[in-house]
Write an enzyme that holds these catalytic residues in place. Structure first.
Site, PDB file in Angstrom:
ATOM      1  N   PHE A   1      34.903   5.083  24.068  1.00  0.00           N
ATOM      2  CA  PHE A   1      34.390   4.232  22.995  1.00  0.00           C
ATOM      3  C   PHE A   1      34.120   5.062  21.725  1.00  0.00           C
ATOM      4  O   PHE A   1      34.809   4.894  20.706  1.00  0.00           O
ATOM      5  CB  PHE A   1      33.128   3.526  23.522  1.00  0.00           C
ATOM      6  CG  PHE A   1      32.185   2.987  22.484  1.00  0.00           C
ATOM      7  CD1 PHE A   1      32.645   2.256  21.393  1.00  0.00           C
ATOM      8  CD2 PHE A   1      30.815   3.204  22.617  1.00  0.00           C
ATOM      9  CE1 PHE A   1      31.759   1.752  20.453  1.00  0.00           C
ATOM     10  CE2 PHE A   1      29.930   2.696  21.676  1.00  0.00           C
ATOM     11  CZ  PHE A   1      30.398   1.984  20.592  1.00  0.00           C
TER      12      PHE A   1
ATOM     13  N   THR B   1      36.591   6.622  32.390  1.00  0.00           N
ATOM     14  CA  THR B   1      36.089   5.388  31.773  1.00  0.00           C
ATOM     15  C   THR B   1      36.817   5.097  30.460  1.00  0.00           C
ATOM     16  O   THR B   1      36.721   3.988  29.936  1.00  0.00           O
ATOM     17  CB  THR B   1      34.565   5.460  31.490  1.00  0.00           C
ATOM     18  OG1 THR B   1      34.295   6.632  30.712  1.00  0.00           O
ATOM     19  CG2 THR B   1      33.769   5.515  32.773  1.00  0.00           C
TER      20      THR B   1
ATOM     21  N   ASP C   1      40.304  17.188  33.237  1.00  0.00           N
ATOM     22  CA  ASP C   1      38.895  16.985  33.569  1.00  0.00           C
ATOM     23  C   ASP C   1      38.089  18.167  33.012  1.00  0.00           C
ATOM     24  O   ASP C   1      38.523  19.319  33.157  1.00  0.00           O
ATOM     25  CB  ASP C   1      38.783  16.924  35.106  1.00  0.00           C
ATOM     26  CG  ASP C   1      37.478  16.339  35.557  1.00  0.00           C
ATOM     27  OD1 ASP C   1      36.415  16.870  35.175  1.00  0.00           O
ATOM     28  OD2 ASP C   1      37.518  15.343  36.301  1.00  0.00           O
TER      29      ASP C   1
ATOM     30  N   ALA D   1      32.864  13.896  26.343  1.00  0.00           N
ATOM     31  CA  ALA D   1      33.151  13.576  27.751  1.00  0.00           C
ATOM     32  C   ALA D   1      31.892  13.724  28.595  1.00  0.00           C
ATOM     33  O   ALA D   1      31.190  14.719  28.515  1.00  0.00           O
ATOM     34  CB  ALA D   1      34.237  14.512  28.283  1.00  0.00           C
TER      35      ALA D   1
ATOM     36  N   TYR E   1      21.193  11.619  34.532  1.00  0.00           N
ATOM     37  CA  TYR E   1      21.949  11.580  33.273  1.00  0.00           C
ATOM     38  C   TYR E   1      21.164  12.279  32.162  1.00  0.00           C
ATOM     39  O   TYR E   1      21.665  13.199  31.506  1.00  0.00           O
ATOM     40  CB  TYR E   1      22.251  10.127  32.885  1.00  0.00           C
ATOM     41  CG  TYR E   1      22.792   9.967  31.482  1.00  0.00           C
ATOM     42  CD1 TYR E   1      24.074  10.384  31.166  1.00  0.00           C
ATOM     43  CD2 TYR E   1      22.004   9.408  30.472  1.00  0.00           C
ATOM     44  CE1 TYR E   1      24.572  10.248  29.873  1.00  0.00           C
ATOM     45  CE2 TYR E   1      22.493   9.263  29.185  1.00  0.00           C
ATOM     46  CZ  TYR E   1      23.772   9.688  28.889  1.00  0.00           C
ATOM     47  OH  TYR E   1      24.257   9.559  27.608  1.00  0.00           O
TER      48      TYR E   1
ATOM     49  N   LYS F   1      21.857  16.062  30.257  1.00  0.00           N
ATOM     50  CA  LYS F   1      22.079  16.171  28.802  1.00  0.00           C
ATOM     51  C   LYS F   1      21.063  17.132  28.176  1.00  0.00           C
ATOM     52  O   LYS F   1      21.399  17.903  27.271  1.00  0.00           O
ATOM     53  CB  LYS F   1      21.986  14.791  28.153  1.00  0.00           C
ATOM     54  CG  LYS F   1      23.172  13.888  28.448  1.00  0.00           C
ATOM     55  CD  LYS F   1      24.382  14.251  27.591  1.00  0.00           C
ATOM     56  CE  LYS F   1      25.531  13.295  27.806  1.00  0.00           C
ATOM     57  NZ  LYS F   1      26.657  13.553  26.911  1.00  0.00           N
TER      58      LYS F   1
ATOM     59  N   ASN G   1      20.947   3.834  20.533  1.00  0.00           N
ATOM     60  CA  ASN G   1      21.806   2.822  21.178  1.00  0.00           C
ATOM     61  C   ASN G   1      23.018   2.537  20.309  1.00  0.00           C
ATOM     62  O   ASN G   1      22.901   1.833  19.306  1.00  0.00           O
ATOM     63  CB  ASN G   1      21.016   1.536  21.429  1.00  0.00           C
ATOM     64  CG  ASN G   1      19.967   1.735  22.507  1.00  0.00           C
ATOM     65  OD1 ASN G   1      19.059   2.540  22.339  1.00  0.00           O
ATOM     66  ND2 ASN G   1      20.105   1.043  23.606  1.00  0.00           N
TER      67      ASN G   1
ATOM     68  N   ILE H   1      23.818  -4.926  24.129  1.00  0.00           N
ATOM     69  CA  ILE H   1      24.665  -5.650  23.171  1.00  0.00           C
ATOM     70  C   ILE H   1      25.927  -6.143  23.859  1.00  0.00           C
ATOM     71  O   ILE H   1      26.320  -7.297  23.714  1.00  0.00           O
ATOM     72  CB  ILE H   1      24.977  -4.782  21.927  1.00  0.00           C
ATOM     73  CG1 ILE H   1      23.677  -4.565  21.144  1.00  0.00           C
ATOM     74  CG2 ILE H   1      26.055  -5.425  21.067  1.00  0.00           C
ATOM     75  CD1 ILE H   1      23.823  -3.964  19.773  1.00  0.00           C
TER      76      ILE H   1
ATOM     77  N   ILE I   1      17.523 -12.159  29.203  1.00  0.00           N
ATOM     78  CA  ILE I   1      16.673 -11.086  28.705  1.00  0.00           C
ATOM     79  C   ILE I   1      15.726 -10.679  29.827  1.00  0.00           C
ATOM     80  O   ILE I   1      15.038 -11.520  30.399  1.00  0.00           O
ATOM     81  CB  ILE I   1      15.870 -11.556  27.462  1.00  0.00           C
ATOM     82  CG1 ILE I   1      16.812 -11.696  26.265  1.00  0.00           C
ATOM     83  CG2 ILE I   1      14.739 -10.580  27.153  1.00  0.00           C
ATOM     84  CD1 ILE I   1      16.129 -12.093  24.972  1.00  0.00           C
TER      85      ILE I   1
HETATM   86  N1  LIG Z   1      27.190   4.615  23.918  1.00  0.00           N
HETATM   87  C1  LIG Z   1      25.944   5.013  23.711  1.00  0.00           C
HETATM   88  O1  LIG Z   1      25.068   4.215  23.348  1.00  0.00           O
HETATM   89  C2  LIG Z   1      25.555   6.457  23.916  1.00  0.00           C
HETATM   90  C3  LIG Z   1      24.194   6.798  23.731  1.00  0.00           C
HETATM   91  C4  LIG Z   1      23.827   8.118  23.904  1.00  0.00           C
HETATM   92  C5  LIG Z   1      24.771   9.082  24.239  1.00  0.00           C
HETATM   93  N2  LIG Z   1      26.065   8.719  24.430  1.00  0.00           N
HETATM   94  C6  LIG Z   1      27.035   9.780  24.774  1.00  0.00           C
HETATM   95  O2  LIG Z   1      28.182   9.652  23.961  1.00  0.00           O
HETATM   96  C7  LIG Z   1      29.327  10.144  24.660  1.00  0.00           C
HETATM   97  C8  LIG Z   1      30.436   9.109  24.606  1.00  0.00           C
HETATM   98  O3  LIG Z   1      30.003   7.929  25.284  1.00  0.00           O
HETATM   99  P1  LIG Z   1      30.741   6.524  25.173  1.00  0.00           P
HETATM  100  O4  LIG Z   1      29.685   5.493  25.011  1.00  0.00           O
HETATM  101  O5  LIG Z   1      31.837   6.626  24.196  1.00  0.00           O
HETATM  102  O6  LIG Z   1      31.293   6.370  26.678  1.00  0.00           O
HETATM  103  P2  LIG Z   1      32.795   6.262  27.231  1.00  0.00           P
HETATM  104  O7  LIG Z   1      32.646   6.117  28.719  1.00  0.00           O
HETATM  105  O8  LIG Z   1      33.546   5.244  26.498  1.00  0.00           O
HETATM  106  O9  LIG Z   1      33.391   7.693  26.885  1.00  0.00           O
HETATM  107  C9  LIG Z   1      33.336   8.818  27.719  1.00  0.00           C
HETATM  108  C10 LIG Z   1      34.730   9.417  27.768  1.00  0.00           C
HETATM  109  O10 LIG Z   1      34.675  10.637  28.532  1.00  0.00           O
HETATM  110  C11 LIG Z   1      35.744  10.631  29.465  1.00  0.00           C
HETATM  111  N3  LIG Z   1      35.324  11.440  30.613  1.00  0.00           N
HETATM  112  C12 LIG Z   1      34.347  11.150  31.510  1.00  0.00           C
HETATM  113  N4  LIG Z   1      34.263  12.101  32.429  1.00  0.00           N
HETATM  114  C13 LIG Z   1      35.191  13.036  32.110  1.00  0.00           C
HETATM  115  C14 LIG Z   1      35.598  14.250  32.707  1.00  0.00           C
HETATM  116  N5  LIG Z   1      35.026  14.696  33.833  1.00  0.00           N
HETATM  117  N6  LIG Z   1      36.585  14.961  32.117  1.00  0.00           N
HETATM  118  C15 LIG Z   1      37.190  14.503  30.990  1.00  0.00           C
HETATM  119  N7  LIG Z   1      36.855  13.354  30.394  1.00  0.00           N
HETATM  120  C16 LIG Z   1      35.866  12.628  30.949  1.00  0.00           C
HETATM  121  C17 LIG Z   1      35.969   9.175  29.818  1.00  0.00           C
HETATM  122  O11 LIG Z   1      37.244   8.903  30.348  1.00  0.00           O
HETATM  123  C18 LIG Z   1      35.739   8.506  28.473  1.00  0.00           C
HETATM  124  O12 LIG Z   1      36.932   8.456  27.706  1.00  0.00           O
HETATM  125  C19 LIG Z   1      28.853  10.480  26.066  1.00  0.00           C
HETATM  126  O13 LIG Z   1      28.630  11.868  26.158  1.00  0.00           O
HETATM  127  C20 LIG Z   1      27.545   9.716  26.192  1.00  0.00           C
HETATM  128  O14 LIG Z   1      26.676  10.324  27.110  1.00  0.00           O
HETATM  129  C21 LIG Z   1      26.484   7.425  24.282  1.00  0.00           C
END
Ligand SMILES: NC(=O)c1ccc[n+]([C@@H]2O[C@H](COP(=O)([O-])OP(=O)(O)OC[C@H]3O[C@@H](n4cnc5c(N)ncnc54)[C@H](O)[C@@H]3O)[C@@H](O)[C@H]2O)c1
Length: 313
Positions: free
Chosen positions: A12, A36, A55, A76, A143, A147, A172, A188, A203
């Site tokens: 995403f 994902t 990976d 990732a 998680y 981090k 978020n 959302i 909710i």
């Molecule tokens: N979406 C949010 O609200 C949010 C909030 C806080 C932090 N984050 C962080 O932002 C980052 C991106 O999250 P997102 O929401 O885009 O999620 P997402 O799941 O869409 O993206 C994660 C990506 O990492 C890849 N991935 C997962 N494990 C992997 C591995 N072992 N090796 C290689 N690739 C791998 C997945 O295929 C995916 O493309 C993450 O680190 C997440 O923890 C997101």
């Protein structure tokens, strides 16, 4: 800085980063294992970047992907809190050992800067508001713990020299391409999917709980600023939110307006462990990165709704 490696670039947030970097003239390499993420997320820029399906747990693959890279945006991760509780060891391997692999390879390859996706989950259930980067982390899940631990590795690597690092603690994040099928992508997505299905949104609790929702385009801008900031303190940590919070009831109202619907939610009992309020203190990101979120919730939700109308259910 010329070539940027985006880990998780098919996800995403990562896919929006890839598009923005290409737009700004960077050469982009994406490393993703598609756990994902989806190749379709990068359809608009197909052929314009280097693709490495690998990976982050694979040290050799990470070393190879780091060749001739100047900067890394490390997205990732195992991103789901519930999954991390079910599979903590896997979460550890991906989020922490994976980050160590990135740092080790980046140092060996002479990479200038690594910027990691951190999380507001670092603050846990501490009721103090707004959340300041100086607060002691209190992660509540594997998680969050991985981090926070990864942030400590970023700091250590920056202290060892040769590499600058930063962690952006996203609040978020929402926007197009947030996996609509995943019930873990946050409130959302859940609300949007209920509206698409013509169902009543649920909710949990009284709806007065509040969150700091930030549009993905703003998160992208924060990353570009962190990549280009002239100087970063070793292991710098920045909140990336808007500095404002809205309640779930307000959120639903704005979304209903964007969707042109009349919505009356159903209430279910509060989920244990859910934090009541969350809001970022944005002073540090403003002062050091010059970052300010720009997209109002109404506009961000309208863009999200428009996108959701286009993709198939
Ligand atoms: N979406 C949010 O609200 C949010 C909030 C806080 C932090 N984050 C962080 O932002 C980052 C991106 O999250 P997102 O929401 O885009 O999620 P997402 O799941 O869409 O993206 C994660 C990506 O990492 C890849 N991935 C997962 N494990 C992997 C591995 N072992 N090796 C290689 N690739 C791998 C997945 O295929 C995916 O493309 C993450 O680190 C997440 O923890 C997101």
């Amino acid at each position: 800085m010329r070539r940027v490696l985006v880990t998780g670039g098919a996800g995403f947030i990562g896919s929006h980063l890839v598009e923005a970097l290409l737009d700004k003239g960077y050469e982009v390499r994406v490393l993703d294992n598609l756990s994902t993420g989806r190749r379709e997320n990068l359809a608009s820029v197909q052929g314009a970047f280097e693709w490495v399906e690998a990976d982050v747990r694979d040290r050799e693959a990470v070393l190879r992907a780091m060749k001739d890279v100047d900067g890394v945006l490390h997205e990732a991760a195992m991103v789901s809190v519930p999954f991390s509780m079910e599979r903590p060891r896997e979460c550890h391997e991906i989020n922490l050992v994976g980050t160590l692999n990135i740092l080790e390879a980046a140092r060996a390859a002479g990479v200038h800067r690594v910027v990691m996706a951190g999380t507001a989950a670092a603050y846990g259930n501490n009721p103090e508001l707004p959340k300041r980067e100086t607060m002691v982390p209190e992660p509540e899940s594997p998680y969050g713990a991985t981090k926070v631990a990864a942030e400590q590795y970023l700091r250590a690597y920056a202290r060892m020299g040769g590499l600058e690092t930063a962690s952006l603690r996203y609040f978020n994040v929402y926007g197009p391409r947030q996996d609509p099928r995943s019930m873990y992508s946050g409130v959302i997505s859940r609300f949007v999917e209920s509206l698409v299905a013509g169902e009543t949104p649920i909710i949990f609790g009284d709806g007065e709980q509040s969150r700091d929702f930030i549009y993905v385009g703003d998160v992208v801008r924060a990353n570009l600023l962190a990549l280009r900031a002239p100087h970063l303190e070793p292991g710098a940590v920045f909140n990336i939110g808007t500095g404002h919070s809205v309640t779930l009831l307000e959120l639903l109202e704005v979304l209903a307006r964007a969707a042109g619907r009349e919505v009356v939610p159903r209430f279910a009992s509060a989920r244990p462990g859910d934090v009541k309020h969350s809001r970022a203190d944005m002073a540090r990101a403003r002062a050091v990165l010059g970052f300010e979120a720009e997209v109002p919730l109404s506009e961000g939700l309208a863009r999200l709704w428009k996108w959701r109308q286009k993709v198939r259910s």
